[in-house]
Design a protein around this motif. Sequence first.
Motif, PDB file in Angstrom:
ATOM      1  N   MET A   1      32.466  20.750  44.883  1.00 52.37           N
ATOM      2  CA  MET A   1      32.977  22.077  45.251  1.00 52.37           C
ATOM      3  C   MET A   1      33.248  22.173  46.740  1.00 52.37           C
ATOM      4  O   MET A   1      34.244  22.782  47.168  1.00 52.37           O
ATOM      5  CB  MET A   1      31.975  23.155  44.803  1.00 52.37           C
ATOM      6  N   VAL A   2      32.385  21.573  47.555  1.00 58.05           N
ATOM      7  CA  VAL A   2      32.611  21.584  49.012  1.00 58.05           C
ATOM      8  C   VAL A   2      33.953  20.904  49.327  1.00 58.05           C
ATOM      9  O   VAL A   2      34.724  21.385  50.169  1.00 58.05           O
ATOM     10  CB  VAL A   2      31.449  20.886  49.749  1.00 58.05           C
ATOM     11  N   ASP A   3      34.238  19.807  48.636  1.00 55.54           N
ATOM     12  CA  ASP A   3      35.530  19.134  48.840  1.00 55.54           C
ATOM     13  C   ASP A   3      36.692  20.077  48.534  1.00 55.54           C
ATOM     14  O   ASP A   3      37.700  20.105  49.257  1.00 55.54           O
ATOM     15  CB  ASP A   3      35.642  17.884  47.938  1.00 55.54           C
ATOM     16  N   ILE A   4      36.551  20.840  47.445  1.00 49.10           N
ATOM     17  CA  ILE A   4      37.616  21.789  47.073  1.00 49.10           C
ATOM     18  C   ILE A   4      37.749  22.881  48.136  1.00 49.10           C
ATOM     19  O   ILE A   4      38.852  23.237  48.552  1.00 49.10           O
ATOM     20  CB  ILE A   4      37.339  22.404  45.674  1.00 49.10           C
ATOM     21  N   ILE A   5      36.608  23.402  48.593  1.00 49.67           N
ATOM     22  CA  ILE A   5      36.646  24.470  49.605  1.00 49.67           C
ATOM     23  C   ILE A   5      37.329  23.966  50.874  1.00 49.67           C
ATOM     24  O   ILE A   5      38.182  24.653  51.450  1.00 49.67           O
ATOM     25  CB  ILE A   5      35.219  24.975  49.920  1.00 49.67           C
ATOM     26  N   ARG A   6      36.963  22.777  51.301  1.00 46.51           N
ATOM     27  CA  ARG A   6      37.568  22.250  52.539  1.00 46.51           C
ATOM     28  C   ARG A   6      39.059  21.948  52.350  1.00 46.51           C
ATOM     29  O   ARG A   6      39.852  22.111  53.273  1.00 46.51           O
ATOM     30  CB  ARG A   6      36.820  20.996  52.981  1.00 46.51           C
ATOM     31  N   GLU A   7      39.417  21.522  51.166  1.00 42.01           N
ATOM     32  CA  GLU A   7      40.836  21.249  50.883  1.00 42.01           C
ATOM     33  C   GLU A   7      41.641  22.552  50.891  1.00 42.01           C
ATOM     34  O   GLU A   7      42.719  22.623  51.477  1.00 42.01           O
ATOM     35  CB  GLU A   7      40.946  20.553  49.516  1.00 42.01           C
TER      36      GLU A   7
END
Length: 245
Positions: A102-108
């Motif tokens: 989820m952190v990857d999605i948020i940063r993307e």
Amino acid sequence: MADKKTALVISAHAADFVWRCGGAIALHQEKGYEVTVACLSFGERGESAKLWKQEGMTLERVKAARKEEAENAAAALGVNDIRFLDLGDYPLKLDEEAKFRMVDIIREVQPKWMMSHSKWDPYNTDHMYTTQFALECRMIAQAWGHNPGQKVLGAPQLYLFEPHQTEQMEWKPNVFLDITPVWDKKRAAIECMQGQEHLWNFYTNVAENRGNHFRRNSGGQAGGRDCRYAEGFQAIFPQTVDELA
Ligand SMILES: [Zn+2]
């Protein structure tokens, strides 16, 4: 690219985003935002009773049916992107791997604002754990020491959308959004949820009631704005302003 307006909705189950913030999604898409919806699960075990009552139903068939409904609803709302993390439901498995995904999605996405569930939901712990998960992932995405070199997250507002059984959830709206211009899209998305037809009129009534609260809080009889349908949200973080309004 730098000026791209984006938003991220984190939905515990595949249908939650439709009832609770479908209007906000459709409205912001029309305003030029790119809204991403992350469904942590399909609601395959806990929110698919109508499907499970059919003879010979399997988990995979339920998941496929719920995914198709959510995709159809997302299309009706004009959602830019919908992701299915398939973390299982009742209970959701929100482990460290899930958090880092989820952190990857948020940063993307780099959302200007985020949305998730109420902080308290004794009927459905998947919902309240999703809110904790959203807050935790938002925090990790802001950490300069997490995956150094990636663009860290700023401070997007987290809006909590309206839960079911509102009065039991310790949820108190402090923002009302007029969704009248996109109501037809929200109703069309609601009607994609074939498995939960019993909720269609309920959530139409909720939108009408929140429309009344919008009118009252925008001035009521003393010059309030007309509004037929609205959604309520509880903002978690303070606003930073240059002038009080
Ligand atoms: Zn749900």
